[in-house]
Scaffold this active site. Sequence first.
Site, PDB file in Angstrom:
ATOM      1  N   LYS A 179       0.776  -1.256  -0.091  1.00 28.27           N
ATOM      2  CA  LYS A 179      -0.122  -0.152   0.198  1.00 28.27           C
ATOM      3  C   LYS A 179       0.894   1.099  -0.133  1.00 28.27           C
ATOM      4  O   LYS A 179       1.947   1.311   0.504  1.00 28.27           O
ATOM      5  CB  LYS A 179      -0.919  -0.044   1.059  1.00 28.27           C
ATOM      6  CG  LYS A 179      -2.183   0.821   1.117  1.00 28.27           C
ATOM      7  CD  LYS A 179      -3.352  -0.001   0.488  1.00 28.27           C
ATOM      8  CE  LYS A 179      -4.439   0.700   0.450  1.00 28.27           C
ATOM      9  NZ  LYS A 179      -5.728  -0.464   0.200  1.00 28.27           N
ATOM     10  N   ASP A 185      -7.055   3.627  -4.608  1.00 32.21           N
ATOM     11  CA  ASP A 185      -7.574   3.554  -3.442  1.00 32.21           C
ATOM     12  C   ASP A 185      -8.255   4.956  -3.129  1.00 32.21           C
ATOM     13  O   ASP A 185      -8.417   5.793  -4.172  1.00 32.21           O
ATOM     14  CB  ASP A 185      -6.565   3.446  -2.450  1.00 32.21           C
ATOM     15  CG  ASP A 185      -7.111   3.111  -0.871  1.00 32.21           C
ATOM     16  OD1 ASP A 185      -7.937   2.100  -0.709  1.00 32.21           O
ATOM     17  OD2 ASP A 185      -6.820   3.844  -0.064  1.00 32.21           O
TER      18      ASP A 185
HETATM   19  P1  NAD Z   1     -13.357   7.465  -2.397  1.00 29.86           P
HETATM   20  O1  NAD Z   1     -12.264   8.490  -2.265  1.00 29.86           O
HETATM   21  O2  NAD Z   1     -13.863   7.082  -3.790  1.00 29.86           O
HETATM   22  O3  NAD Z   1     -14.393   7.802  -1.243  1.00 29.86           O
HETATM   23  C1  NAD Z   1     -14.292   7.853  -0.096  1.00 29.86           C
HETATM   24  C2  NAD Z   1     -15.784   8.519   0.402  1.00 29.86           C
HETATM   25  O4  NAD Z   1     -15.514   8.615   1.972  1.00 29.86           O
HETATM   26  C3  NAD Z   1     -16.251  10.041   0.081  1.00 29.86           C
HETATM   27  O5  NAD Z   1     -17.452   9.899  -0.089  1.00 29.86           O
HETATM   28  C4  NAD Z   1     -15.703  10.844   1.396  1.00 29.86           C
HETATM   29  O6  NAD Z   1     -16.626  11.908   1.331  1.00 29.86           O
HETATM   30  C5  NAD Z   1     -15.948   9.769   2.415  1.00 29.86           C
HETATM   31  N1  NAD Z   1     -15.393  10.412   3.539  1.00 29.86           N
HETATM   32  C6  NAD Z   1     -14.133  10.699   3.641  1.00 29.86           C
HETATM   33  N2  NAD Z   1     -13.570  10.990   4.942  1.00 29.86           N
HETATM   34  C7  NAD Z   1     -14.709  10.835   5.712  1.00 29.86           C
HETATM   35  C8  NAD Z   1     -15.174  11.269   6.985  1.00 29.86           C
HETATM   36  N3  NAD Z   1     -14.256  11.469   7.829  1.00 29.86           N
HETATM   37  N4  NAD Z   1     -16.424  10.839   7.152  1.00 29.86           N
HETATM   38  C9  NAD Z   1     -17.493  10.513   6.693  1.00 29.86           C
HETATM   39  N5  NAD Z   1     -17.232  10.166   5.053  1.00 29.86           N
HETATM   40  C10 NAD Z   1     -15.741  10.478   4.819  1.00 29.86           C
HETATM   41  O7  NAD Z   1     -12.575   6.173  -1.743  1.00 29.86           O
HETATM   42  P2  NAD Z   1     -13.335   4.781  -2.072  1.00 29.86           P
HETATM   43  O8  NAD Z   1     -12.309   4.157  -3.183  1.00 29.86           O
HETATM   44  O9  NAD Z   1     -14.708   4.515  -2.122  1.00 29.86           O
HETATM   45  O10 NAD Z   1     -12.594   3.952  -0.623  1.00 29.86           O
HETATM   46  C11 NAD Z   1     -13.562   3.823   0.393  1.00 29.86           C
HETATM   47  C12 NAD Z   1     -12.827   2.784   1.555  1.00 29.86           C
HETATM   48  O11 NAD Z   1     -12.837   1.520   0.804  1.00 29.86           O
HETATM   49  C13 NAD Z   1     -11.266   3.180   1.840  1.00 29.86           C
HETATM   50  O12 NAD Z   1     -11.321   2.583   3.079  1.00 29.86           O
HETATM   51  C14 NAD Z   1     -10.511   2.264   1.051  1.00 29.86           C
HETATM   52  O13 NAD Z   1      -9.570   1.802   1.626  1.00 29.86           O
HETATM   53  C15 NAD Z   1     -11.593   1.096   0.801  1.00 29.86           C
HETATM   54  N6  NAD Z   1     -11.330   0.198  -0.380  1.00 29.86           N
HETATM   55  C16 NAD Z   1     -11.423   0.684  -1.519  1.00 29.86           C
HETATM   56  C17 NAD Z   1     -11.287  -0.360  -2.738  1.00 29.86           C
HETATM   57  C18 NAD Z   1     -11.513   0.424  -4.068  1.00 29.86           C
HETATM   58  O14 NAD Z   1     -11.507  -0.580  -4.951  1.00 29.86           O
HETATM   59  N7  NAD Z   1     -11.756   1.563  -4.246  1.00 29.86           N
HETATM   60  C19 NAD Z   1     -10.931  -1.583  -2.452  1.00 29.86           C
HETATM   61  C20 NAD Z   1     -10.926  -2.064  -1.026  1.00 29.86           C
HETATM   62  C21 NAD Z   1     -11.177  -1.231  -0.032  1.00 29.86           C
END
Ligand code: NAD
Length: 516
Positions: A184, A224
């Site tokens: 990561k 991510d």
């Molecule tokens: P993203 O950047 O597309 O979206 C993040 C979302 O979280 C946004 O809506 C943002 O407003 C919200 N957010 C951020 N800080 C916040 C807070 N303090 N309180 C409330 N909401 C908040 O990110 P993503 O790719 O959707 O990833 C979200 C989670 O899923 C992360 O933990 C990431 O590590 C995990 N994840 C993502 C993937 C992927 O394929 N994108 C895969 C596995 C895990």
Amino acid sequence: MAEPQNFMRVPDPTPKRTLYTDAMEIFHRAADTIGLAPRVRLELEEPDYEHIFYVTAKLKDRLRPLSPEAARSFGDLPATQVRDPNGLERLADGQILLNGKALLGSDVNIRRGHLRLPDGGVYQLIPGESQRFKAYRVQHNQARGPYKGGIRYHREVSLDLFKALAAEMTWKTAIAEVPFGGGKGGIQIDPRQYGKEELEAITLRFMYKLKRLIGPNIDIPAPDVGTNGEIMALMMRQYLDGENERHVGRAIVTGKDVRIGGSEGRVKATGQGVIYCVEDYYADRGETLKGKTFIVQGFGNVGSYAAEIFAGLGGRLLAVNDYDGTIYNPDGIDVPALLAYVADPKNLKRSVAGFPGAQKIDKKDFWEVQAEVLIPAALGGEITGEIAEKVRCKLIAEGANGPTTPEADRVLLKRGIDLIPDIIANAGGVTVSYYEWIQNKRMESWTEAEVNAKLEHALKRNYRIIRDISRNNPRKTEMHDSRPFCVGKQVEPRLAAMILALKRIEAHYIIEGFSQ
Ligand code: NAD
């Protein structure tokens, strides 16, 4: 002469608790439960490599808005007529970036470094300076295959956080049965405060420095938080720039646009995977998702697709919380309308806040909305012990990485709230990343239906093994075999998932041995 011990650093008898030590608590419990070989524990306890490096970039000139009070002293400043409004790029923090020759050929009125735009606002001109950003790549373990894990662009990142997330990828790739290890990394930056061309320059420089550390068979990044397919395209371009055999290197990153070697179904794979798990949880009870209520934290990639797919199967979304606000509608939120609202280019923050089809509530009230399923899909550490006492759902399906603290885990267990742990619930992303990697290597492209069928099988099969470990129900069915993994007693789901991961990783060390 100084005493010899003056030259030695005595280890702290009670090591400091950090995010990483918290995240590893479950690892140690699983290792104890299965009697993990001591040397394997040492190998997995700390990452293989921790890289920290710096990236610099030259920023563009900006216009910073003045408060109405401060703007008063420029009351008679005539507006500047901008000839090319496309040269003004509005950022989420209210600043405006001057692209190219934005003001060239315009009638510019500048007084003491300030100008007024036709919208009436007064702005201070900030000359573009160079800036330095801290960048990371943690490579946790490669016993099962090349390091694999996302690139995060976020202000609150640290080595400790990336260590935890990289380790989590090691567990997740083992659980999803993809031949990868865990990694990561990312940059300490709030991408919403930078323009498109600035992010391009920062990303290219980041990859320029990262290139020596990674490769399609060594370490394969993916999107991510704060990154997406566009960033992956830039990373790929920079990695392959000038290479003779560019076409064979497309597997250097996953999560690419389908038109340049990405996989069908990758963009929504994580959200899709969350819902396959939720579907299987209910199928096990003879129920479907029809009529089930749910709430979602985070409406980015994972949260929005999870919501869309859940709603498409008849679920009812009651509330959403994101970084900028919380919305609630007891009759159900119109998900397609919310998706369109968030994607609207005028919605600079890409937030659910202000959505007309729901009422605004406080974040603290979000957790107390009564719904069957809670899907945390924002950042880690959001469900604390205190919040776990308040939630009024029956099932938590962890879309985000590490959304539940160890203390919250204990509370949820005590309160009888079920959990689908992150390392299976959100493994859809890395699973389809693996499919993308194979397609790149074989120069194939699969249909979305093929991808989804494989993903569904992979996640449900491994989720069933985890459920069997949890219930101590060793069995072999047509779809799965949990007999090698059950431990002779019942364990909670998070521990069960970690047991599955550790047994699969340990096999490599036991059978292949250690390189010397
Ligand atoms: P993203 O950047 O597309 O979206 C993040 C979302 O979280 C946004 O809506 C943002 O407003 C919200 N957010 C951020 N800080 C916040 C807070 N303090 N309180 C409330 N909401 C908040 O990110 P993503 O790719 O959707 O990833 C979200 C989670 O899923 C992360 O933990 C990431 O590590 C995990 N994840 C993502 C993937 C992927 O394929 N994108 C895969 C596995 C895990």
